[in-house]
Design a protein around this motif. Structure first.
Motif, PDB file in Angstrom:
ATOM      1  N   LEU A  87      30.609  38.767  45.718  1.00  0.00           N
ATOM      2  CA  LEU A  87      31.314  37.569  46.156  1.00  0.00           C
ATOM      3  C   LEU A  87      30.952  36.381  45.280  1.00  0.00           C
ATOM      4  N   LEU A  88      29.673  36.279  44.887  1.00  0.00           N
ATOM      5  CA  LEU A  88      29.252  35.170  44.036  1.00  0.00           C
ATOM      6  C   LEU A  88      29.892  35.293  42.651  1.00  0.00           C
ATOM      7  N   ALA A  89      30.043  36.549  42.205  1.00  0.00           N
ATOM      8  CA  ALA A  89      30.660  36.785  40.888  1.00  0.00           C
ATOM      9  C   ALA A  89      32.176  36.789  40.970  1.00  0.00           C
ATOM     10  N   GLU A  90      32.697  36.658  42.173  1.00  0.00           N
ATOM     11  CA  GLU A  90      34.137  36.696  42.417  1.00  0.00           C
ATOM     12  C   GLU A  90      34.760  37.968  41.864  1.00  0.00           C
ATOM     13  N   ASP A  91      34.011  39.075  42.061  1.00  0.00           N
ATOM     14  CA  ASP A  91      34.476  40.387  41.603  1.00  0.00           C
ATOM     15  C   ASP A  91      35.309  40.999  42.721  1.00  0.00           C
ATOM     16  N   GLN A  92      36.603  40.740  42.650  1.00  0.00           N
ATOM     17  CA  GLN A  92      37.490  41.166  43.723  1.00  0.00           C
ATOM     18  C   GLN A  92      37.569  42.678  43.819  1.00  0.00           C
ATOM     19  N   LEU A  93      37.560  43.352  42.686  1.00  0.00           N
ATOM     20  CA  LEU A  93      37.659  44.808  42.690  1.00  0.00           C
ATOM     21  C   LEU A  93      36.449  45.424  43.384  1.00  0.00           C
ATOM     22  N   ALA A  94      35.275  44.902  43.085  1.00  0.00           N
ATOM     23  CA  ALA A  94      34.056  45.434  43.719  1.00  0.00           C
ATOM     24  C   ALA A  94      34.057  45.152  45.216  1.00  0.00           C
ATOM     25  N   LEU A  95      34.572  43.970  45.576  1.00  0.00           N
ATOM     26  CA  LEU A  95      34.616  43.635  47.002  1.00  0.00           C
ATOM     27  C   LEU A  95      35.599  44.534  47.754  1.00  0.00           C
ATOM     28  N   GLU A  96      36.746  44.824  47.118  1.00  0.00           N
ATOM     29  CA  GLU A  96      37.710  45.713  47.783  1.00  0.00           C
ATOM     30  C   GLU A  96      37.118  47.101  47.983  1.00  0.00           C
ATOM     31  N   GLY A  97      36.392  47.585  46.963  1.00  0.00           N
ATOM     32  CA  GLY A  97      35.749  48.895  47.114  1.00  0.00           C
ATOM     33  C   GLY A  97      34.703  48.877  48.216  1.00  0.00           C
TER      34      GLY A  97
END
Length: 459
Positions: A49-59
């Motif tokens: 979330l801090l890195a705004e990694d949307q793909l990782a968050l969706e996974g």
């Protein structure tokens, strides 16, 4: 029944308490379980979330749904980053506490859910909020299973307790019922219900005490019955009412005395064997006693073939003179009935004579301390005895004192007789002879004779 109902009530209350406690424990377990999962989820989502990694968050969000108890997951960042999967509330709840809600997205289906939240922190700085939604159906089924077990166990205990209570109550009620039946027994010879038991508990002790009490009451009843055979029932009642002092106080009373004897009894008994004499006396005196009982009189004593009956003692009687005259008429009527039977058996008839006097007398105990007798003494008694001696055969001779009340003159017809001299008295005694009963009393007299005859025949 009352004890069984109380036990059932207590067991039901205990079961309800256990179910309530289990429900609280179950709720706490759900909140601990949900809180742990959402806390781990928030920790895993902090760096993506801090890195705004949307793909990782969706996974990460989708992996949460692999847990069979989770139906939804949400990551909400403070920079408008919002990733959700599965079933979640339309409006995210207050993160301070679990949110219980029902999913109605499908027709005719209501699915109980609960949503938990936890802040996403990075170096103690809040970067967003993590949410997970749990399906309560699985957890509730486990809860319902436990509740069913508790309810079943409670019901089973109630049934067992009811059977035990019923058995115990039967063990207690049966002997108590036997005691109640024994207490209601009115047998005068022996207890109608045996209270023997070989029990050694408290019930056995109660039985033993009751048996002793029953025996004592039986002995008391036998003493009372035996005493009533030797003295008047009224006198026996007065004696038994104050056993600590059997002396009956002497008192001056107004009453009447009736004497009756068999004419020529000595000559009659000379020609009869002793057993027939005793049978004749018992028949004669038995009817005398019946007449006294039906006329408010008290048999004072039997002296051979003579009988002395009191009226107005020991209980006051304002109509003692009338009762004495009616008793004399009843005696004559009963003797007439006896003579009709004796005539059929070709036996010699019984002839009686009766004398009655009224006035003042001294009533009370006469005798010595070792041998007392309740009776009346005085001039009135002596005159009554002399009147009996002077009465004609099958006749009733009364004094003027007895004949003066209106109740006497309304009962029988009277014929004035010549005065008689009594030893010890200066003035002669005015006398009257009782003739036929008047109509009203004659009917009552016939009914009384019939009643006595029926009671003697059925005895």
């Amino acid at each position: 029944m009352v004890i069984g109902a109380l036990i059932a009530l207590v067991m039901s209350a205990l079961g309800w308490l256990l179910i309530t406690l289990q429900d609280r424990v179950h709720t706490a377990e759900i909140e601990i379980f949900g809180g742990t999962i959402v806390q781990q989820f928030a920790h895993s989502a902090s760096e993506p979330l801090l890195a705004e990694d949307q793909l990782a968050l969706e996974g990460l969000v989708n992996r949460q749904l692999k847990n069979r108890n989770l139906v939804g997951a949400v990551v909400s960042g403070i920079k408008q980053l919002h990733i959700a999967a599965g079933t979640n509330p339309e409006k995210l709840p207050d993160p301070s506490k679990p949110y219980y809600w029902t999913d109605r997205s499908k027709p005719n289906i209501k699915r109980p859910l609960v949503t938990f939240s936890n802040p996403i922190l990075f170096n103690k700085i809040k970067a967003g909020e993590a949410y997970v939604t749990l399906d309560r159906a699985f957890l509730d089924s486990y809860r319902q299973t436990i509740i069913n077990v508790i309810a079943g166990a409670t019901l089973l205990l109630i049934v067992i307790a009811s059977f035990l209570t019923y058995g115990l109550s039967r063990q207690l009620a049966r002997p108590i019922s036997r005691l109640a039946e024994a207490g209601q027994s009115e047998s005068s010879e022996e207890p109608a219900y045996s209270t023997y038991t070989d029990r050694r508990d408290e019930i056995g002790q109660v039985y033993s005490h009751f048996q002793r009490m029953s025996t004592g009451l039986l002995q008391k009843q036998q003493v009372e019955e035996a005493l009533a055979r030797y003295v008047s029932p009224k006198v026996a009642e007065m004696i038994l009412a104050n056993l600590s002092d059997t002396r009956l106080a002497n008192s001056q009373i107004k009453g009447s005395v009736l004497f009756c004897d068999i004419v020529g009894f000595t000559r009659m008994s000379e020609h009869l064997p002793p057993d027939q004499v005793a049978e004749l006396l018992n028949l004669y005196l038995g009817n005398i006693a019946e007449a006294a009982q039906h006329s408010h009189g008290m048999v004072d004593k039997f002296i051979g073939d003579a009988a002395m009956i009191l009226f107005g003692a020991p209980d006051p009687d304002p109509h003692h003179a009338a009762h004495a005259v009616r008793c004399a008429c009843l005696i004559v009527a009963l003797i007439d009935r006896i003579n009709r039977n004796r005539h059929l058996n070709h036996e010699q008839p019984i002839q009686v004579r009766i004398g009655i006097n009224s006035g003042d007398m001294l009533a009370g105990n006469i005798g010595i301390p070792e041998r007392l007798e309740y009776t009346v003494i005085g001039d009135t008694v002596n005159v009554a005895s002399r009147l009996c001696d002077r009465a004609p055969t099958s006749g009733i001779l009364i004094s003027e004192a007895t004949a003066s009340p209106h109740a006497v003159r309304n009962t029988v017809d009277l014929t004035l007789q010549a005065p008689i001299n009594v030893k010890g008295r200066k003035e002669p005694v005015s006398t009257l002879l009782v003739n036929a009963p008047k109509d009203k009393f004659a009917r009552r007299l016939a009914a009384t004779v019939k009643k006595i005859r029926n009671s003697q025949e059925t005895a």
